[in-house]
Scaffold this motif. Structure first.
Motif, PDB file in Angstrom:
ATOM      1  N   ALA A  55     -24.112  -1.815   5.674  1.00  0.00           N
ATOM      2  CA  ALA A  55     -23.375  -3.075   5.618  1.00  0.00           C
ATOM      3  C   ALA A  55     -23.050  -3.379   4.155  1.00  0.00           C
ATOM      4  O   ALA A  55     -23.690  -2.847   3.240  1.00  0.00           O
ATOM      5  CB  ALA A  55     -24.204  -4.211   6.221  1.00  0.00           C
ATOM      6  N   MET A  56     -22.043  -4.234   3.934  1.00  0.00           N
ATOM      7  CA  MET A  56     -21.656  -4.592   2.575  1.00  0.00           C
ATOM      8  C   MET A  56     -21.299  -6.073   2.519  1.00  0.00           C
ATOM      9  O   MET A  56     -20.846  -6.657   3.512  1.00  0.00           O
ATOM     10  CB  MET A  56     -20.439  -3.772   2.115  1.00  0.00           C
ATOM     11  N   ARG A  57     -21.516  -6.660   1.341  1.00  0.00           N
ATOM     12  CA  ARG A  57     -20.995  -7.993   1.083  1.00  0.00           C
ATOM     13  C   ARG A  57     -19.473  -7.920   1.134  1.00  0.00           C
ATOM     14  O   ARG A  57     -18.868  -6.925   0.730  1.00  0.00           O
ATOM     15  CB  ARG A  57     -21.448  -8.494  -0.276  1.00  0.00           C
ATOM     16  N   LEU A  58     -18.838  -8.971   1.627  1.00  0.00           N
ATOM     17  CA  LEU A  58     -17.382  -8.957   1.763  1.00  0.00           C
ATOM     18  C   LEU A  58     -16.699  -8.661   0.431  1.00  0.00           C
ATOM     19  O   LEU A  58     -15.734  -7.887   0.384  1.00  0.00           O
ATOM     20  CB  LEU A  58     -16.887 -10.295   2.322  1.00  0.00           C
ATOM     21  N   ASP A  59     -17.175  -9.260  -0.663  1.00  0.00           N
ATOM     22  CA  ASP A  59     -16.549  -9.010  -1.966  1.00  0.00           C
ATOM     23  C   ASP A  59     -16.579  -7.525  -2.316  1.00  0.00           C
ATOM     24  O   ASP A  59     -15.597  -6.983  -2.845  1.00  0.00           O
ATOM     25  CB  ASP A  59     -17.250  -9.817  -3.064  1.00  0.00           C
ATOM     26  N   ASP A  60     -17.693  -6.856  -2.018  1.00  0.00           N
ATOM     27  CA  ASP A  60     -17.791  -5.416  -2.287  1.00  0.00           C
ATOM     28  C   ASP A  60     -16.948  -4.621  -1.295  1.00  0.00           C
ATOM     29  O   ASP A  60     -16.312  -3.626  -1.657  1.00  0.00           O
ATOM     30  CB  ASP A  60     -19.245  -4.952  -2.220  1.00  0.00           C
TER      31      ASP A  60
END
Length: 235
Positions: free
Chosen positions: A109-114
């Motif tokens: 999973a990733m942070r949206l910004d990343d």
């Protein structure tokens, strides 16, 4: 000898990244409109994922995403959905979604910004593919192109750590990589230089290393200046 310190992760401006993704998507939309193919979809998996519950998978960095082994194909929208509608939905969702909101990505999973940083890579790569396949001239948003170049350069440095070769992608990125004698000052003995699009094609397996050197799309000097064992970076 103490272990080498982990390189600090590159920072990307969230507002500029969102603007770059939106701008490059608009360029693709305009090209598709010119081609007259209303059924051509876009790689807008972020739009789908933002409508789903946040995943509980391990959180990845941008470089970990780029160097991850191939996983299950990323979810794509219905191929029958017109790009115009998909693009509008995508722009609406990212305009208000918080940057720390987790979205699913290959390998975790990733942070949206990343995650939007990785969409710069995807959009630039597929813009280039579309232009090559159709002959249509499609603009490249400068910030999206810069982001893609930097992500893939950092991924190379992570995949082939070291300091014996300097890879230059002017005006966007410079990294040192490949095990061997480390360069500390003056002109490096092993230097590779190429422009952003040839670099992106090399890093994603679209341009073979021998062809790039033979056609002078890459200049390489020094006995260690050979990236062929480390390419492609993104698979």
């Amino acid at each position: 000898m103490p272990p080498r310190a982990r390189a600090r992760a590159r920072m990307y401006d969230p507002a500029k990244t969102r603007a770059a993704v939106t701008a490059q998507l608009a360029h693709v939309r305009d090209a598709v409109r010119e081609l007259g193919d209303e059924r051509l979809g876009a790689r807008l998996s972020a739009a789908v994922r933002l409508e789903d519950p946040a995943p509980s998978a391990r959180e990845l960095t941008v470089t970990e995403w780029a160097t991850a082994a191939p996983a299950e194909p990323e979810t794509e929208p219905d191929p029958g959905e017109p790009l115009e509608r998909a693009a509008a939905r995508f722009a609406e969702l990212i305009a208000t979604a918080p940057g720390d909101r987790l979205v699913a990505a290959r390998g975790g999973a990733m942070r949206l910004d990343d995650f939007l940083v990785t969409r710069c890579v995807e959009l630039i790569v597929h813009t280039d593919d579309l232009a090559t396949a159709t002959g249509v001239s499609i603009p490249y948003d400068r910030h999206a192109l810069a982001t893609a170049s930097r992500v893939l350069a950092d991924a190379l440095a992570a995949k082939a750590p070291g300091g014996s070769v300097e890879v230059r992608v002017p005006p966007f990125a410079v990294v040192q990589c490949v095990e061997g004698p480390r360069h500390t000052r003056g002109t490096p003995p092993n230097v590779i230089e190429t422009a952003p699009l040839p670099w992106i094609r090399l890093a994603t397996g679209r341009l073979p290393w021998p062809e790039a050197v033979e056609s002078a799309q890459v200049t390489a000097s020094g006995e260690r200046a050979d990236l062929s064992p480390h390419l492609p970076v993104l698979t």
